[in-house]
Design a protein around this motif. Structure first.
Motif, PDB file in Angstrom:
ATOM      1  N   SER A 148       1.341   8.915  -6.341  1.00 55.23           N
ATOM      2  CA  SER A 148       1.194  10.273  -5.812  1.00 55.23           C
ATOM      3  C   SER A 148       1.493  11.389  -6.816  1.00 55.23           C
ATOM      4  O   SER A 148       0.893  12.462  -6.702  1.00 55.23           O
ATOM      5  N   VAL A 194       6.388   8.396   3.600  1.00 56.65           N
ATOM      6  CA  VAL A 194       6.383   7.020   3.082  1.00 56.65           C
ATOM      7  C   VAL A 194       7.752   6.369   3.288  1.00 56.65           C
ATOM      8  O   VAL A 194       7.842   5.182   3.594  1.00 56.65           O
ATOM      9  N   THR A 229       5.512  13.567   1.064  1.00 55.03           N
ATOM     10  CA  THR A 229       5.148  12.184   0.713  1.00 55.03           C
ATOM     11  C   THR A 229       6.376  11.293   0.771  1.00 55.03           C
ATOM     12  O   THR A 229       6.330  10.195   1.336  1.00 55.03           O
ATOM     13  N   VAL A 259       0.834  -1.207   0.000  1.00 52.85           N
ATOM     14  CA  VAL A 259       0.000   0.000   0.000  1.00 52.85           C
ATOM     15  C   VAL A 259       0.868   1.257   0.000  1.00 52.85           C
ATOM     16  O   VAL A 259       0.616   2.202  -0.755  1.00 52.85           O
ATOM     17  N   LEU A 260       1.902   1.276   0.834  1.00 49.79           N
ATOM     18  CA  LEU A 260       2.800   2.438   0.875  1.00 49.79           C
ATOM     19  C   LEU A 260       3.476   2.662  -0.475  1.00 49.79           C
ATOM     20  O   LEU A 260       3.556   3.795  -0.963  1.00 49.79           O
ATOM     21  N   PHE A 289       0.974   3.909  -3.051  1.00 50.62           N
ATOM     22  CA  PHE A 289       0.644   5.304  -2.761  1.00 50.62           C
ATOM     23  C   PHE A 289       1.739   6.239  -3.272  1.00 50.62           C
ATOM     24  O   PHE A 289       1.455   7.245  -3.928  1.00 50.62           O
TER      25      PHE A 289
END
Length: 120
Positions: A22, A92, A88, A14-15, A18
């Protein structure tokens, strides 16, 4: 095949996804965009590899390395002026390292029979 997977492997996927996606909603330059995409994909691939093959111990170290690279990328790739992309990468990146480190004790427990060694 997936019964031995750990929650942190799914979190890594998921990270990574993302971070890789992004640039679609963040203001970036070319350096920020490619840093987020490439390192995000690598983090996600580490998570997928651990889901598929949970005994591959080196993948957790690779994920930690990619997370650290993601964290320093705003400075190295000179995109700190793009605050959304920078934050981000920092968030992350740190979370990826935390997930990788959290996975290490679980890997060690699984590899060594699930308990602590006793000395006689």
């Amino acid at each position: 095949m997936f019964s031995d997977s750990r929650l942190q492997d799914y979190v890594a996927v998921v990270l990574g996804v993302f971070a890789a996606l992004s640039p679609l909603w963040l203001d970036t330059n070319t350096n920020a965009m490619w840093s987020l995409i490439v390192l995000g994909v690598l983090v996600a691939l580490c998570g997928i590899a651990q889901i598929a093959r949970p005994t591959m111990a080196g993948i957790d170290y690779a994920m930690g390395l990619f997370g650290a690279l993601l964290f320093i990328s705003p400075w190295v790739m000179s995109y700190t002026a793009f605050s959304g992309a920078s934050w981000t990468a920092w968030i992350v990146g740190v979370l990826s390292v935390v997930v990788a480190v959290a996975a290490l004790p679980a890997m060690n427990t699984r590899m060594h029979g699930g308990g602590l060694a006793t000395h006689h």
